[in-house]
Write a protein that holds these residues in place. Structure first.
Motif, mmCIF file in Angstrom:
data_model
loop_
_atom_site.group_PDB
_atom_site.id
_atom_site.type_symbol
_atom_site.label_atom_id
_atom_site.label_comp_id
_atom_site.label_asym_id
_atom_site.label_seq_id
_atom_site.Cartn_x
_atom_site.Cartn_y
_atom_site.Cartn_z
ATOM 1 N N CYS A 174 0.807 -1.227 0.000
ATOM 2 C CA CYS A 174 0.000 0.000 0.000
ATOM 3 C C CYS A 174 0.832 1.265 0.000
ATOM 4 O O CYS A 174 0.297 2.354 -0.206
ATOM 5 N N GLY A 175 2.138 1.166 0.272
ATOM 6 C CA GLY A 175 3.015 2.329 0.233
ATOM 7 C C GLY A 175 2.961 3.201 1.471
ATOM 8 O O GLY A 175 3.572 4.276 1.490
ATOM 9 N N THR A 176 2.254 2.783 2.520
ATOM 10 C CA THR A 176 2.158 3.587 3.739
ATOM 11 C C THR A 176 3.458 3.528 4.528
ATOM 12 O O THR A 176 4.053 2.464 4.678
ATOM 13 N N ALA A 177 3.886 4.685 5.028
ATOM 14 C CA ALA A 177 5.067 4.735 5.875
ATOM 15 C C ALA A 177 4.709 4.277 7.283
ATOM 16 O O ALA A 177 3.774 4.806 7.894
ATOM 17 N N VAL A 178 5.432 3.304 7.781
ATOM 18 C CA VAL A 178 5.197 2.725 9.111
ATOM 19 C C VAL A 178 6.515 2.747 9.856
ATOM 20 O O VAL A 178 7.552 2.389 9.312
#
Length: 227
Positions: free
Chosen positions: A219-223
């Motif tokens: 999803c490309g979300t920064a975590v």
């Protein structure tokens, strides 16, 4: 002498449903009533009539309809302070360039230890696997001899693979829930980490171990794994 009891029966005035909707009064807020068989009039229980005696007396004297009870308005929600789940602590990124990889960004993962441990065993398994291929080629060409230490090394390969498989199953993205360190044919996001000569899984594992944050390859979300 005690006051004489009144035999008058209060009549129920029908109220359109649209009126109730305008004043935001629910049906369950209205007093319950029963219908008499003799007069065909609606009689409200005495308990409900005694709750608001002033309004009833005023309504009988003026002949107007009783004012409906309005539902209480909800109190405004107080503004909540910025949550640590959405932004890292100021001390974490103090003195760092916001455009560099060392700048910790993204939302906080609820189980950072699972992400870090899975990334660690991903690297360990890849190193053991590559070293086993090299040792196997040297043994095949009779460059080295097989001894007890070499057999122990080859026994380490399935153990590292088993630990990698078990622990990587529990490492999921904070947003989409996909398994970060398990091979998948799903399309990868354009912001997936990619280092030289490594795939997205190894690149993501190296990135999270070095910089304490990563971008989900799905999803490309920064975590992040650091507060």
């Amino acid at each position: 002498m005690p006051p004489e009891e009144s035999n008058e029966i209060p009549e129920a005035i029908p109220m359109p449903r649209e009126t109730l909707r305008k004043v935001r009064v629910e049906l369950q807020d209205l007093p319950k009533a029963r219908l008499t068989s003799e007069t065909k009039q609606v009689i409200f229980p005495e308990e409900e009539l005694e709750e608001e005696p002033e309004q009833e007396e005023q309504g009988e004297s003026s002949g107007s309809r009783p004012a409906p009870r309005r539902a209480p308005r909800p109190e405004p929600i107080a503004k909540q302070p910025a949550s640590i789940n959405r932004k890292a602590l100021e001390s974490t990124n103090r003195g760092k360039n916001p455009n560099s990889r060392t700048f910790v960004r993204g939302i906080l993962h609820p189980a950072p230890f699972k992400i870090l441990s899975a990334a660690f065993f991903v690297i360990v398994f890849r190193l053991v696997f590559v070293a086993s291929l090299v040792f196997g080629a040297l043994i095949l060409f009779e460059k080295i001899e097989v001894d007890g230490l070499m057999l122990a090394w080859f026994g380490l390969l399935p153990l590292a693979g088993f630990l990698h498989l078990i622990i990587a199953q529990q490492a999921r993205c904070r947003v989409c829930g996909q398994k970060e360190f398990i091979p998948s044919r799903a399309n990868k996001h354009r912001n997936t980490h990619r280092f030289l000569f490594t795939g997205p899984i190894v690149s993501t594992a190296l990135h999270v171990l070095l910089f304490k944050w990563f971008r989900c390859m799905f999803c490309g979300t920064a975590v992040r794994t650091k507060k």
